[in-house]
Design a protein around this motif. Structure first.
Motif, PDB file in Angstrom:
ATOM      1  N   ILE A  78       0.938  -1.292  -0.132  1.00  0.00           N
ATOM      2  CA  ILE A  78      -0.052   0.045   0.075  1.00  0.00           C
ATOM      3  C   ILE A  78       0.909   1.213   0.074  1.00  0.00           C
ATOM      4  O   ILE A  78       0.572   2.230  -0.861  1.00  0.00           O
ATOM      5  CB  ILE A  78      -1.024  -0.140   1.211  1.00  0.00           C
ATOM      6  CG1 ILE A  78      -1.876  -1.053   0.983  1.00  0.00           C
ATOM      7  CG2 ILE A  78      -1.778   1.328   1.487  1.00  0.00           C
ATOM      8  CD1 ILE A  78      -2.817  -1.292   2.243  1.00  0.00           C
ATOM      9  N   ALA A  79       1.835   1.279   1.064  1.00  0.00           N
ATOM     10  CA  ALA A  79       2.603   2.351   0.988  1.00  0.00           C
ATOM     11  C   ALA A  79       3.329   2.464  -0.439  1.00  0.00           C
ATOM     12  O   ALA A  79       3.537   3.843  -0.829  1.00  0.00           O
ATOM     13  CB  ALA A  79       3.710   2.238   2.333  1.00  0.00           C
ATOM     14  N   ARG A  80       3.917   1.595  -0.792  1.00  0.00           N
ATOM     15  CA  ARG A  80       4.851   1.608  -2.030  1.00  0.00           C
ATOM     16  C   ARG A  80       3.935   2.227  -3.471  1.00  0.00           C
ATOM     17  O   ARG A  80       4.420   2.942  -4.147  1.00  0.00           O
ATOM     18  CB  ARG A  80       5.303   0.079  -2.440  1.00  0.00           C
ATOM     19  CG  ARG A  80       6.451  -0.072  -3.522  1.00  0.00           C
ATOM     20  CD  ARG A  80       6.969  -1.342  -3.530  1.00  0.00           C
ATOM     21  NE  ARG A  80       7.445  -1.893  -2.472  1.00  0.00           N
ATOM     22  CZ  ARG A  80       6.753  -2.921  -1.745  1.00  0.00           C
ATOM     23  NH1 ARG A  80       5.727  -3.503  -2.136  1.00  0.00           N
ATOM     24  NH2 ARG A  80       7.584  -3.316  -0.548  1.00  0.00           N
ATOM     25  N   SER A  81       2.590   1.889  -3.314  1.00  0.00           N
ATOM     26  CA  SER A  81       1.548   2.163  -4.303  1.00  0.00           C
ATOM     27  C   SER A  81       1.745   3.499  -4.317  1.00  0.00           C
ATOM     28  O   SER A  81       1.740   4.262  -5.426  1.00  0.00           O
ATOM     29  CB  SER A  81       0.530   1.527  -4.300  1.00  0.00           C
ATOM     30  OG  SER A  81       0.310   0.034  -4.342  1.00  0.00           O
ATOM     31  N   VAL A  82       1.402   3.971  -3.316  1.00  0.00           N
ATOM     32  CA  VAL A  82       1.027   5.429  -3.147  1.00  0.00           C
ATOM     33  C   VAL A  82       2.374   6.425  -3.448  1.00  0.00           C
ATOM     34  O   VAL A  82       2.329   7.480  -4.055  1.00  0.00           O
ATOM     35  CB  VAL A  82       0.654   6.038  -1.524  1.00  0.00           C
ATOM     36  CG1 VAL A  82       0.589   7.615  -1.387  1.00  0.00           C
ATOM     37  CG2 VAL A  82      -0.673   5.265  -1.244  1.00  0.00           C
ATOM     38  N   VAL A  83       3.382   5.972  -2.858  1.00  0.00           N
ATOM     39  CA  VAL A  83       4.691   6.586  -3.260  1.00  0.00           C
ATOM     40  C   VAL A  83       5.133   6.550  -4.666  1.00  0.00           C
ATOM     41  O   VAL A  83       5.670   7.579  -5.208  1.00  0.00           O
ATOM     42  CB  VAL A  83       5.938   5.815  -2.272  1.00  0.00           C
ATOM     43  CG1 VAL A  83       7.161   6.458  -2.934  1.00  0.00           C
ATOM     44  CG2 VAL A  83       5.712   6.154  -0.881  1.00  0.00           C
ATOM     45  N   LEU A  84       4.701   5.693  -5.417  1.00  0.00           N
ATOM     46  CA  LEU A  84       5.089   5.402  -6.865  1.00  0.00           C
ATOM     47  C   LEU A  84       4.180   5.970  -7.554  1.00  0.00           C
ATOM     48  O   LEU A  84       4.528   6.748  -8.552  1.00  0.00           O
ATOM     49  CB  LEU A  84       5.094   3.912  -7.349  1.00  0.00           C
ATOM     50  CG  LEU A  84       5.998   3.150  -6.734  1.00  0.00           C
ATOM     51  CD1 LEU A  84       5.727   1.662  -7.143  1.00  0.00           C
ATOM     52  CD2 LEU A  84       7.311   3.624  -7.603  1.00  0.00           C
ATOM     53  N   LEU A  85       2.852   6.317  -7.220  1.00  0.00           N
ATOM     54  CA  LEU A  85       1.902   6.839  -8.165  1.00  0.00           C
ATOM     55  C   LEU A  85       1.601   8.437  -7.760  1.00  0.00           C
ATOM     56  O   LEU A  85       1.267   9.152  -8.665  1.00  0.00           O
ATOM     57  CB  LEU A  85       0.449   6.188  -7.913  1.00  0.00           C
ATOM     58  CG  LEU A  85       0.376   4.740  -8.418  1.00  0.00           C
ATOM     59  CD1 LEU A  85      -1.078   4.111  -8.004  1.00  0.00           C
ATOM     60  CD2 LEU A  85       0.458   4.746  -9.903  1.00  0.00           C
ATOM     61  N   PHE A  86       1.917   8.785  -6.459  1.00  0.00           N
ATOM     62  CA  PHE A  86       1.645  10.335  -6.478  1.00  0.00           C
ATOM     63  C   PHE A  86       2.950  10.875  -6.109  1.00  0.00           C
ATOM     64  O   PHE A  86       3.890  10.647  -5.756  1.00  0.00           O
ATOM     65  CB  PHE A  86       0.986  10.383  -4.915  1.00  0.00           C
ATOM     66  CG  PHE A  86      -0.648   9.942  -4.782  1.00  0.00           C
ATOM     67  CD1 PHE A  86      -1.594  10.578  -4.769  1.00  0.00           C
ATOM     68  CD2 PHE A  86      -0.774   8.456  -4.965  1.00  0.00           C
ATOM     69  CE1 PHE A  86      -2.685  10.446  -4.802  1.00  0.00           C
ATOM     70  CE2 PHE A  86      -2.199   8.054  -5.023  1.00  0.00           C
ATOM     71  CZ  PHE A  86      -3.109   9.077  -4.942  1.00  0.00           C
ATOM     72  N   PRO A  87       2.802  12.394  -6.537  1.00  0.00           N
ATOM     73  CA  PRO A  87       3.988  13.156  -6.601  1.00  0.00           C
ATOM     74  C   PRO A  87       4.161  13.452  -4.917  1.00  0.00           C
ATOM     75  O   PRO A  87       3.315  13.631  -4.300  1.00  0.00           O
ATOM     76  CB  PRO A  87       3.455  14.489  -7.158  1.00  0.00           C
ATOM     77  CG  PRO A  87       2.362  14.005  -8.174  1.00  0.00           C
ATOM     78  CD  PRO A  87       1.767  13.047  -7.551  1.00  0.00           C
ATOM     79  N   GLU A  88       5.780  13.645  -4.871  1.00  0.00           N
ATOM     80  CA  GLU A  88       6.028  13.670  -3.418  1.00  0.00           C
ATOM     81  C   GLU A  88       5.402  15.112  -3.033  1.00  0.00           C
ATOM     82  O   GLU A  88       5.217  14.824  -1.617  1.00  0.00           O
ATOM     83  CB  GLU A  88       7.524  13.740  -3.539  1.00  0.00           C
ATOM     84  CG  GLU A  88       8.320  13.670  -2.163  1.00  0.00           C
ATOM     85  CD  GLU A  88       9.788  14.162  -2.342  1.00  0.00           C
ATOM     86  OE1 GLU A  88      10.303  13.614  -3.371  1.00  0.00           O
ATOM     87  OE2 GLU A  88      10.556  14.670  -1.498  1.00  0.00           O
ATOM     88  N   THR A  89       5.114  16.072  -3.566  1.00  0.00           N
ATOM     89  CA  THR A  89       4.624  17.188  -3.098  1.00  0.00           C
ATOM     90  C   THR A  89       3.153  16.859  -2.531  1.00  0.00           C
ATOM     91  O   THR A  89       2.823  17.645  -1.513  1.00  0.00           O
ATOM     92  CB  THR A  89       4.448  18.222  -4.212  1.00  0.00           C
ATOM     93  OG1 THR A  89       4.069  17.670  -5.444  1.00  0.00           O
ATOM     94  CG2 THR A  89       5.850  18.805  -4.403  1.00  0.00           C
ATOM     95  N   ILE A  90       2.538  16.100  -3.317  1.00  0.00           N
ATOM     96  CA  ILE A  90       1.143  15.729  -2.790  1.00  0.00           C
ATOM     97  C   ILE A  90       0.839  15.052  -1.762  1.00  0.00           C
ATOM     98  O   ILE A  90       0.081  15.433  -0.743  1.00  0.00           O
ATOM     99  CB  ILE A  90       0.565  14.888  -4.077  1.00  0.00           C
ATOM    100  CG1 ILE A  90       0.195  15.633  -5.264  1.00  0.00           C
ATOM    101  CG2 ILE A  90      -0.952  14.479  -3.550  1.00  0.00           C
ATOM    102  CD1 ILE A  90      -0.761  16.877  -5.105  1.00  0.00           C
TER     103      ILE A  90
END
Length: 240
Positions: free
Chosen positions: A53-65
């Motif tokens: 779950i964490a990996r998915s969000v980190v990969l898909l979302f820009p760091e700023t978001i």
DNA sequence: TCCCTACTCATTTTCCGCTG
DNA sequence: CAGCGGAAAATGAGTAGGGA
């Protein structure tokens, strides 16, 4: 346990792009017990793990978001979990500690950043981001959430397109005259012509292909699915 | 084709060193 | 000295390759 120093196998894994343990780090993510339970519940419902779950969000979302998301924070002073050691010299001894989640991810991330990433996953799962899609102009936080949602959709669309291309390249070409013979049925199921696979193998192959080509799926193809069904019927009738 | 071996990776459990 | 947190160790799951 093995120490990850294998030679041939290690090379193979790296060549397949699966990754290697030396470039991952184990993170202990302290958080409230409520947050921990919610993330574990989400992971179980998705048949995934906290790291996924964490990996998915980190990969898909820009760091700023992710960074703009409020940090769910550390547990309150009285929010502690008790762990009882099950073996070893200290077996039976109770340990009180902050509630935690653990995950193995790429190095260089911080705990607050991971908590924020997981909170985005939770918000998505609860539909909070989708609700904000309709009113993007209301405030900047909502606008940020819409941007995050759009980033997710865009990345997902890209991934689906890529997978479609791969599936199409690897799939059988539908037979122009339909499936009529046993050899044609074997071809459709990706089995060697003239072979005599048992029903267990045929069913397994059918399930695997149906998962990919079912018209309701993202990679679906009505023509291929029809021919897979016809092939299954021929092989079932023919016995084996 | 099946089974065994070797290997990687993820998760869980445990422990050790730091801090107040 | 007890509590705490980071990370190492243990364990389990999955997979590929080779030999019978």
């Amino acid at each position: 346990m093995t120490n990850g120093e294998g030679d041939g196998g290690d090379r193979q894994v790296q060549e397949r792009g699966i990754g290697d343990a030396a470039h991952k780090k184990s993170y202990t993510i302290t958080c409230s017990s409520t947050f921990r339970d919610a993330i574990i519940g989400l992971a179980e419902s998705k048949r995934a793990n906290v790291g996924d779950i964490a990996r998915s969000v980190v990969l898909l979302f820009p760091e700023t978001i992710i960074a703009a998301r409020p940090d769910p924070g550390e547990p309150a002073r009285d929010d502690r979990e008790t762990v009882v050691l099950k073996s070893g010299a200290s077996a039976g001894k109770p340990w009180r500690r902050k509630p935690r989640l653990q995950a193995r991810l790429a190095p260089g991330l911080t705990i607050p950043f991971l908590r924020r990433a997981l909170s985005i996953a939770l918000a998505l799962a609860r539909g909070h981001l989708l609700l904000d899609l309709a009113t993007p102009e209301k405030n900047s936080q909502r606008a940020l959430e819409v941007t995050a949602q759009n980033a997710l959709l865009s990345a997902r669309t890209e991934e689906v397109t890529r997978l479609r291309t791969i599936v199409s390249a690897l799939s059988f070409d539908p037979l122009s005259g339909g499936v009529e013979t046993r050899d044609q049925a074997l071809f459709v199921l990706g089995l060697p012509p003239g072979s005599h696979p048992d029903q267990r193998v045929i069913r397994a192959r059918f399930r695997a292909l149906a998962t990919i080509h079912h018209p309701d799926g993202e990679m679906g193809s009505h023509v291929r699915m029809s021919q897979i069904n016809a092939a299954m019927e021929i092989l079932r009738r023919g016995g084996n």
